[in-house]
Design a protein around this motif. Sequence first.
Motif, PDB file in Angstrom:
ATOM      1  N   HIS A 139      -7.494 -65.727  36.544  1.00  0.00           N
ATOM      2  CA  HIS A 139      -6.836 -66.116  35.298  1.00  0.00           C
ATOM      3  C   HIS A 139      -6.069 -64.966  34.648  1.00  0.00           C
ATOM      4  CE1 HIS A 139      -8.041 -70.136  35.541  1.00  0.00           C
ATOM      5  NE2 HIS A 139      -9.246 -70.061  35.015  1.00  0.00           N
ATOM      6  N   ALA A 140      -6.505 -63.737  34.833  1.00  0.00           N
ATOM      7  CA  ALA A 140      -5.706 -62.616  34.324  1.00  0.00           C
ATOM      8  C   ALA A 140      -4.339 -62.608  34.993  1.00  0.00           C
ATOM      9  CB  ALA A 140      -6.428 -61.295  34.563  1.00  0.00           C
ATOM     10  N   GLU A 141      -4.330 -62.851  36.301  1.00  0.00           N
ATOM     11  CA  GLU A 141      -3.047 -62.855  37.025  1.00  0.00           C
ATOM     12  C   GLU A 141      -2.263 -64.139  36.764  1.00  0.00           C
ATOM     13  OE1 GLU A 141      -2.169 -59.853  38.378  1.00  0.00           O
ATOM     14  OE2 GLU A 141      -4.073 -59.492  37.347  1.00  0.00           O
ATOM     15  N   ASP A 142      -2.949 -65.242  36.429  1.00  0.00           N
ATOM     16  CA  ASP A 142      -2.240 -66.449  36.022  1.00  0.00           C
ATOM     17  C   ASP A 142      -1.370 -66.166  34.805  1.00  0.00           C
ATOM     18  OD1 ASP A 142      -3.200 -68.217  37.955  1.00  0.00           O
ATOM     19  OD2 ASP A 142      -4.914 -68.846  36.746  1.00  0.00           O
ATOM     20  N   VAL A 143      -1.868 -65.308  33.923  1.00  0.00           N
ATOM     21  CA  VAL A 143      -1.113 -64.944  32.722  1.00  0.00           C
ATOM     22  C   VAL A 143      -0.049 -63.897  33.062  1.00  0.00           C
ATOM     23  CG1 VAL A 143      -1.263 -63.942  30.417  1.00  0.00           C
ATOM     24  CG2 VAL A 143      -3.061 -65.481  31.225  1.00  0.00           C
ATOM     25  N   ARG A 144      -0.446 -62.833  33.738  1.00  0.00           N
ATOM     26  CA  ARG A 144       0.489 -61.738  34.015  1.00  0.00           C
ATOM     27  C   ARG A 144       1.651 -62.163  34.905  1.00  0.00           C
ATOM     28  NH1 ARG A 144      -1.389 -57.088  32.083  1.00  0.00           N
ATOM     29  NH2 ARG A 144      -3.628 -56.679  32.020  1.00  0.00           N
ATOM     30  N   ARG A 145       1.338 -62.821  36.015  1.00  0.00           N
ATOM     31  CA  ARG A 145       2.360 -63.039  37.048  1.00  0.00           C
ATOM     32  C   ARG A 145       3.301 -64.196  36.751  1.00  0.00           C
ATOM     33  NH1 ARG A 145      -0.266 -60.715  42.668  1.00  0.00           N
ATOM     34  NH2 ARG A 145      -1.725 -59.300  41.620  1.00  0.00           N
ATOM     35  N   ALA A 146       3.068 -64.887  35.650  1.00  0.00           N
ATOM     36  CA  ALA A 146       4.018 -65.908  35.209  1.00  0.00           C
ATOM     37  C   ALA A 146       5.157 -65.294  34.395  1.00  0.00           C
ATOM     38  CB  ALA A 146       3.297 -66.965  34.375  1.00  0.00           C
ATOM     39  N   GLN A 147       5.039 -63.999  34.076  1.00  0.00           N
ATOM     40  CA  GLN A 147       6.033 -63.331  33.237  1.00  0.00           C
ATOM     41  C   GLN A 147       7.009 -62.529  34.100  1.00  0.00           C
ATOM     42  OE1 GLN A 147       5.643 -64.432  30.229  1.00  0.00           O
ATOM     43  NE2 GLN A 147       3.667 -65.279  30.873  1.00  0.00           N
ATOM     44  N   PRO A 148       8.297 -62.522  33.740  1.00  0.00           N
ATOM     45  CA  PRO A 148       9.268 -61.705  34.478  1.00  0.00           C
ATOM     46  C   PRO A 148       8.885 -60.226  34.415  1.00  0.00           C
ATOM     47  CG  PRO A 148      10.359 -63.249  32.985  1.00  0.00           C
ATOM     48  CD  PRO A 148       8.904 -63.269  32.639  1.00  0.00           C
ATOM     49  N   GLY A 149       9.024 -59.536  35.534  1.00  0.00           N
ATOM     50  CA  GLY A 149       8.723 -58.110  35.563  1.00  0.00           C
ATOM     51  C   GLY A 149       7.278 -57.784  35.306  1.00  0.00           C
ATOM     52  N   HIS A 150       6.390 -58.688  35.691  1.00  0.00           N
ATOM     53  CA  HIS A 150       4.964 -58.500  35.422  1.00  0.00           C
ATOM     54  C   HIS A 150       4.421 -57.264  36.135  1.00  0.00           C
ATOM     55  CE1 HIS A 150       4.793 -60.622  39.349  1.00  0.00           C
ATOM     56  NE2 HIS A 150       3.769 -59.816  39.543  1.00  0.00           N
ATOM     57  N   GLU A 151       3.311 -56.774  35.631  1.00  0.00           N
ATOM     58  CA  GLU A 151       2.552 -55.700  36.267  1.00  0.00           C
ATOM     59  C   GLU A 151       1.180 -56.257  36.627  1.00  0.00           C
ATOM     60  OE1 GLU A 151       2.584 -52.670  33.254  1.00  0.00           O
ATOM     61  OE2 GLU A 151       4.330 -51.695  34.138  1.00  0.00           O
ATOM     62  N   ARG A 152       0.702 -55.887  37.785  1.00  0.00           N
ATOM     63  CA  ARG A 152      -0.604 -56.370  38.236  1.00  0.00           C
ATOM     64  C   ARG A 152      -1.732 -55.666  37.491  1.00  0.00           C
ATOM     65  NH1 ARG A 152      -0.978 -55.471  44.484  1.00  0.00           N
ATOM     66  NH2 ARG A 152      -0.491 -53.371  43.789  1.00  0.00           N
ATOM     67  N   SER A 153      -2.857 -56.332  37.375  1.00  0.00           N
ATOM     68  CA  SER A 153      -4.063 -55.675  36.867  1.00  0.00           C
ATOM     69  C   SER A 153      -4.496 -54.615  37.871  1.00  0.00           C
ATOM     70  CB  SER A 153      -5.193 -56.701  36.687  1.00  0.00           C
ATOM     71  OG  SER A 153      -4.849 -57.682  35.742  1.00  0.00           O
ATOM     72  N   GLN A 154      -4.974 -53.506  37.369  1.00  0.00           N
ATOM     73  CA  GLN A 154      -5.393 -52.392  38.223  1.00  0.00           C
ATOM     74  C   GLN A 154      -6.907 -52.224  38.123  1.00  0.00           C
ATOM     75  OE1 GLN A 154      -3.213 -50.616  40.247  1.00  0.00           O
ATOM     76  NE2 GLN A 154      -1.753 -52.174  39.582  1.00  0.00           N
TER      77      GLN A 154
END
Length: 232
Positions: A139-154
């Motif tokens: 779910h963290a990536e569901d939020v992040r990766r839907a955005q342009p120019g997203h950054e992955r959780s590290q």
Amino acid sequence: MTNTQHTSDTSDALDNGTAHGIEVVAGTEAIAEARELLVQALLEAQPTDPTLCEGWQARHMVAHLVLRETSPLTAAGVLGGPLGARTERKTDELAQRLSDQRAYSEEIARFAGLRGYAQMRTRAPKIDQAMNLLEYVVHAEDVRRAQPGHERSQFSPEGRQQIWKALRAAARPLAGRDYPDGLVLESAGMTPVAHTVRAARDGAVATVLSGAPEELVLYLFGRTEVAEVKVQ
């Protein structure tokens, strides 16, 4: 806030042995880390930002997470069935109230400080990790990766190893039937490096999925278009 700051803020909290006032028990660092990264992703999103979950904005994700850990009856309908319509209605009702930025931020803070269903976060952190770790990663990536120019959780090396362990335990019921000819997961730097989910049938060649543990999690949870996974 940059990804470097994400990692620093999360590491500082875990180094102090607590996360949102909840003691981090040895062997469950990954769930605390994943929860912190999920909270950060939600706080950086606007309530109406899209997510990778069809029809859900960030506010729906917050509603889902809160209801899942505070209302067992609502949580029971997440996968559909007789309670599915009720769960969808309750999620939409709460999400509607979270259209306001202040209400949205306050509900994220509420989620961060929850003790979980039956106070699982404090009373049974290892069960909490077994039940929620992969959910939080996705779910963290569901939020992040839907955005342009997203950054992955590290994730930290320790957190990543624990995600790998959880994925190995969940992979067969999660995806075994989707690969009747066999499935092997590979993740460089992990222990072990490879895991056979389903052995190849006689005369067949098993599919091999390679990537970081969190990327493999996304792939097996159906986020194949955004997961950085090599398929062989």
